[in-house]
Design an enzyme around this catalytic site. Structure first.
Site, PDB file in Angstrom:
ATOM      1  N   SER A 199      -4.230   2.971   4.558  1.00 54.91           N
ATOM      2  CA  SER A 199      -4.488   2.297   3.289  1.00 54.91           C
ATOM      3  C   SER A 199      -4.499   0.772   3.478  1.00 54.91           C
ATOM      4  O   SER A 199      -5.349   0.068   2.911  1.00 54.91           O
ATOM      5  CB  SER A 199      -3.414   2.709   2.270  1.00 54.91           C
ATOM      6  OG  SER A 199      -3.697   2.181   1.009  1.00 54.91           O
ATOM      7  N   HIS A 245       6.787  -7.487  -2.311  1.00 55.20           N
ATOM      8  CA  HIS A 245       6.662  -6.732  -1.063  1.00 55.20           C
ATOM      9  C   HIS A 245       7.629  -7.289  -0.016  1.00 55.20           C
ATOM     10  O   HIS A 245       7.509  -6.972   1.175  1.00 55.20           O
ATOM     11  CB  HIS A 245       5.241  -6.856  -0.487  1.00 55.20           C
ATOM     12  CG  HIS A 245       4.181  -6.156  -1.284  1.00 55.20           C
ATOM     13  ND1 HIS A 245       4.328  -4.874  -1.760  1.00 55.20           N
ATOM     14  CD2 HIS A 245       2.937  -6.552  -1.659  1.00 55.20           C
ATOM     15  CE1 HIS A 245       3.220  -4.515  -2.398  1.00 55.20           C
ATOM     16  NE2 HIS A 245       2.372  -5.512  -2.362  1.00 55.20           N
ATOM     17  N   LYS A 269       0.800  -1.229   0.000  1.00 56.40           N
ATOM     18  CA  LYS A 269       0.000   0.000   0.000  1.00 56.40           C
ATOM     19  C   LYS A 269       0.835   1.283   0.000  1.00 56.40           C
ATOM     20  O   LYS A 269       0.335   2.366   0.348  1.00 56.40           O
ATOM     21  CB  LYS A 269      -1.004   0.046   1.175  1.00 56.40           C
ATOM     22  CG  LYS A 269      -1.834  -1.194   1.359  1.00 56.40           C
ATOM     23  CD  LYS A 269      -2.358  -1.770   0.089  1.00 56.40           C
ATOM     24  CE  LYS A 269      -3.452  -0.949  -0.549  1.00 56.40           C
ATOM     25  NZ  LYS A 269      -3.861  -1.568  -1.847  1.00 56.40           N
TER      26      LYS A 269
END
Ligand code: A3P
Length: 301
Positions: free
Chosen positions: A144, A114, A53
């Site tokens: 987020s 990620h 995010k």
């Protein structure tokens, strides 16, 4: 992920988290971990890496546009998650493996991850593949991530905002501690070709940051192409573009009616979620946990 491989996604259950070397991951990813760790990076790979995010999709679309000289048709060839395999994503029930998608792709590849720096497959370091990292301030990032947990049925239940914030601060969310992630990658840039960008800088002056991307990739960008990329990668454009807004995924997986993937796209939305006490605590934690790194974040523009 190919939306046609939806399989029995209707029955997809929210995942639990399990640790890999102290970092929590959705349990499915643990089953695919051997293949991820042994991933074969190539020297001409470009890896886009972020904490979830932080603006991954935004930088992905920018990079694709830069690589294709601002050609809108080429960048509309497939949804963003098909253009750039998400290497650690592993959803056996949907017959999806990011490693397999990447292995099947011709070079030069642009990949997404990620992973925290210490869990990056070693072949990326060995092959000296270029990496672009985007970091976003903790407050907007956690807001987020909270809404993303609400709408993404493969993530654990987030609980209330207060509960989620505690889980995030404790590093007990998927992909672990934000503090460790942004700091680890910041330190890695001194020993590897990493372009470290900030979401807030991209919002402030997208043209300036896109130019940095082009320079890092050794690509010449005429002014007209740069302007085209700035326009095409604006939040308002990406929100209505099915190739970037994740609406091609099955709604049983991503439920945009709960919270759209392209939600606000701003710096400072945290102010609508944090209490004054929560905000002060997060500021203190940033000072304490980023101390000595030289890394600092803007939480408003
Ligand atoms: P918000 O939830 O704050 O709106 P990721 O792609 O890493 O999952 O990050 C998603 C976040 O980036 C969302 O933040 C999304 O709205 C924001 N985002 C996506 N495209 C953007 C753009 N072109 N400009 C600004 N923010 C963008």
């Amino acid at each position: 992920m190919d939306s046609e491989k939806g399989g029995d996604s209707e029955s997809y259950k929210r995942s639990t988290l399990l640790d890999i070397n102290g970092v929590p991951f959705p349990s499915d990813m643990i089953n695919g971990w051997g293949a991820i760790w042994n991933f074969k990076a190539r020297p001409d790979d470009l890896l886009i890496c972020t904490y979830p995010k932080a603006g991954t999709t935004w930088i992905q679309e920018i990079v694709d546009m830069v690589q294709h000289g601002g050609d809108l048709q080429k960048c509309a060839r497939a949804p963003i998650h098909e253009r750039m395999p998400f290497i650690e994503m592993f959803l056996p029930k949907l017959n999806f493996s990011g490693v397999e998608e990447a292995n099947a792709m011709a070079s030069p590849r642009t990949l997404k991850s990620h992973l925290p720096v210490q869990l990056l497959p070693p072949s990326f370091w060995e092959q000296k593949s270029k990496i672009i990292y985007v970091a976003r301030n903790a407050k907007d990032n956690v807001v987020s991530y909270f809404h993303f947990h609400r709408m993404n049925k493969t993530m654990p239940e987030p609980g209330t905002w207060e509960e989620f914030l505690e889980t995030f601060i404790a590093g007990k969310v998927a992909l672990g501690s934000w503090f460790d992630h942004v700091r680890g990658w910041w330190e890695a840039k001194d020993r590897h070709p990493i372009l470290y960008l900030f979401y807030e800088d991209m919002k402030e002056d997208p043209g300036r940051e896109i130019r940095k991307v082009a320079e890092f990739l050794d690509i010449q960008l005429p002014e007209s192409v740069l302007n085209q990329i700035v326009l095409h990668t604006k939040f308002e454009r990406m929100k209505v573009n099915p190739m970037t807004n994740y609406t091609t995924m099955p709604s049983s997986l991503l439920d945009h009616s709960i919270s759209p993937f392209m939600r606000k796209g701003t710096v400072g939305n945290w102010k609508e979620h944090f209490t004054v006490a929560q905000s002060e605590r997060m500021d203190d934690l940033c000072v304490q946990l980023l101390k000595g790194s030289g890394l600092s974040f803007r939480t408003e523009l």
